[in-house]
Design an enzyme around this catalytic site. Sequence first.
Site, PDB file in Angstrom:
ATOM      1  N   ASP A 430       0.849  -1.199   0.000  1.00 27.32           N
ATOM      2  CA  ASP A 430       0.000   0.000   0.000  1.00 27.32           C
ATOM      3  C   ASP A 430       0.882   1.245   0.000  1.00 27.32           C
ATOM      4  O   ASP A 430       2.111   1.161   0.092  1.00 27.32           O
ATOM      5  CB  ASP A 430      -0.995  -0.015   1.157  1.00 27.32           C
ATOM      6  CG  ASP A 430      -0.347   0.095   2.517  1.00 27.32           C
ATOM      7  OD1 ASP A 430      -1.051  -0.078   3.524  1.00 27.32           O
ATOM      8  OD2 ASP A 430       0.891   0.361   2.591  1.00 27.32           O
ATOM      9  N   ASN A 438      -3.858  12.514   1.078  1.00 28.58           N
ATOM     10  CA  ASN A 438      -5.208  12.983   0.796  1.00 28.58           C
ATOM     11  C   ASN A 438      -5.520  14.279   1.550  1.00 28.58           C
ATOM     12  O   ASN A 438      -6.138  15.195   1.004  1.00 28.58           O
ATOM     13  CB  ASN A 438      -6.236  11.913   1.185  1.00 28.58           C
ATOM     14  CG  ASN A 438      -6.512  10.947   0.038  1.00 28.58           C
ATOM     15  OD1 ASN A 438      -6.283  11.292  -1.121  1.00 28.58           O
ATOM     16  ND2 ASN A 438      -6.993   9.755   0.358  1.00 28.58           N
ATOM     17  N   ASP A 447      -6.725  10.109  -5.906  1.00 24.66           N
ATOM     18  CA  ASP A 447      -7.122   9.155  -6.936  1.00 24.66           C
ATOM     19  C   ASP A 447      -6.075   9.072  -8.041  1.00 24.66           C
ATOM     20  O   ASP A 447      -5.750   7.976  -8.533  1.00 24.66           O
ATOM     21  CB  ASP A 447      -8.470   9.559  -7.535  1.00 24.66           C
ATOM     22  CG  ASP A 447      -9.621   9.309  -6.578  1.00 24.66           C
ATOM     23  OD1 ASP A 447     -10.730   9.830  -6.856  1.00 24.66           O
ATOM     24  OD2 ASP A 447      -9.428   8.585  -5.577  1.00 24.66           O
ATOM     25  N   GLU A 474      -6.059   2.056  -0.624  1.00 26.68           N
ATOM     26  CA  GLU A 474      -4.744   2.244  -1.215  1.00 26.68           C
ATOM     27  C   GLU A 474      -3.909   0.961  -1.188  1.00 26.68           C
ATOM     28  O   GLU A 474      -2.702   0.990  -1.372  1.00 26.68           O
ATOM     29  CB  GLU A 474      -3.986   3.360  -0.480  1.00 26.68           C
ATOM     30  CG  GLU A 474      -3.439   3.002   0.893  1.00 26.68           C
ATOM     31  CD  GLU A 474      -4.469   3.147   2.018  1.00 26.68           C
ATOM     32  OE1 GLU A 474      -4.062   3.214   3.178  1.00 26.68           O
ATOM     33  OE2 GLU A 474      -5.691   3.198   1.733  1.00 26.68           O
TER      34      GLU A 474
END
Length: 581
Positions: A430, A438, A447, A474
């Site tokens: 991840d 974010n 994204d 993620e």
Amino acid sequence: MTADLGMSLADWMKMTPAMSHSIDSRGVLVAVSDSWLRKLGYERREVLGKCSTDFMPERSRERVRLEKIPQLFQTGRVENVEFQMICKDGSPIDVLLSAVLVRQGEDHVSISSFTDITQLRAIEQKLAESEAKYRYLVEYQSEMVSLAKVDGELLFVNRAYAEHHATTPEEMIGRSLYDFVPTQIRGELAQHMQHVAIVGEAKDIENQVLSPDGKPRWVSWTNKAFKDENGIVTAIHSVGKHVDARVDAETKLRESEERYRLLAENSTDMVFQLDAGRAFTYVSPAGPDILGHALEDLDGRCLYDLVHPQDAESIRAILCALASGELKRHGGVHRFLHRDGHPVWVEMQVKALGLSQIGSETGIVGTLRDFSVHKRLEERLRDANLLLAEAAATDGLTGLMNRRAFDQAFEEAFEVAKAQGQELGLILTDVDYFKAYNDHYGHSAGDECLKTVSAILRSVAESCGYHAARYGGEEFCIILPGASENTTFLAAERMRLAMQEMSEAHAGSPSGFVSISLGLATLSQSGVRDRSDLLNAADRALYRAKASGRNTVVRASYCEIEAEREQRVVPNKPLRLSRVG
């Protein structure tokens, strides 16, 4: 070259079992062996003091006296001189002589050894006579006989073969036998000759051979491969005879029976008949409706001219299999070309007329039914199903397999590896500090970051034949069929380095760029009994990678070693693993 004898010639000649004699420089016999006397039928007193050439026929005498004896006394030796000698009863024998010069007092004499080759020469003569007799029989027999290389180059043809083509055997030698058969059957005939060379036994075939006027005539052949002592095929021996009358009668009978039966059964379809060259000899009135060509344009035209290029090879193979007897009939959907150029999907049913062998078929009958509407409906349904299946299995953001598709692919890969005793690698990964990314850049940028990561994972995975999926959020998962722990580690490290080299800015990461952490496990890992064990092992390795500072790859086997060490240090404190964001 000379040598000392070391004993008297008389004593030496009495001891040797060989057929030998000795002459002086005048060519006079001074000693002969008992074997020499027995072979020629003389007593010693009858020959000593006479010239050796007295015991030879005239044609050998002059050559030996003028050439070989002077050569012996000049060079000291002669070897393998072939000539004849005359026995006392007048019969000749063929001999092979070798001689050396030796010292005898103040003079030199020869010691000559003879080998009787009379029987060998008699065998060679009989062989030559036998070959001449066989050649005469082959040359003048009524059947066509040839010898050809496997590639078709003619090495020999008899008179009957040459006369069929209105030429001479000498003019045909060196040409290809394929020059004398119709163009459309050359490929099939070449396949037959290759087959004869492989199987090594006699094979029969019937095919057409061109006459001097260009008209084909049917010939029945028996072909057999000739091999040398090493098993290498040197030539194909062929014997043929004309069978036009029989083939014509069979053709007319089959044409009559098959044509009218098929017309009655398939009057709404395009009914057709092909000759041995795959040209139309009959097309029913439905032909123009399907292919757009007028009936007169189809008459005599080769079927292959109307087949779509992408289907030509498969249809050619089908018709050859029918002709050889490998198939009795065939039915399937194929593409032909309409007169205006667009492809036409048709359902084709074909069969050979009667039983046949390669090259000896009298024709093929069949039907064509327009299948275009059905094909368009099938294609639309297939496309729709593919879109639905792809949508159901693909993650909408990254284009990778989604969780559902991953579960199915993981289950299949695990079962195959277990059943076949193969390895299976699994990588969990991840994005490091993704929540901070974010929070700082916004979810739209997040994204885009996930798209970048997924593109890197896909590139590395697919280049090695592996499968990448978005596991959730993620987090990503890569399935590595057949991969050992080292191979899995190298793949994971390639992914980590590729992400690092992107150097995509990440203000919320201590490193200042976007990085990934990866944990891996393999099927051979201790304690792995099922898929959940393998997934959990990779998950624990990913946790260790996150806890070790991120932007790293950790093996599940390393976690096991570390866990055992920590248990030994703090035996009462359980190992707790929790995901760090």
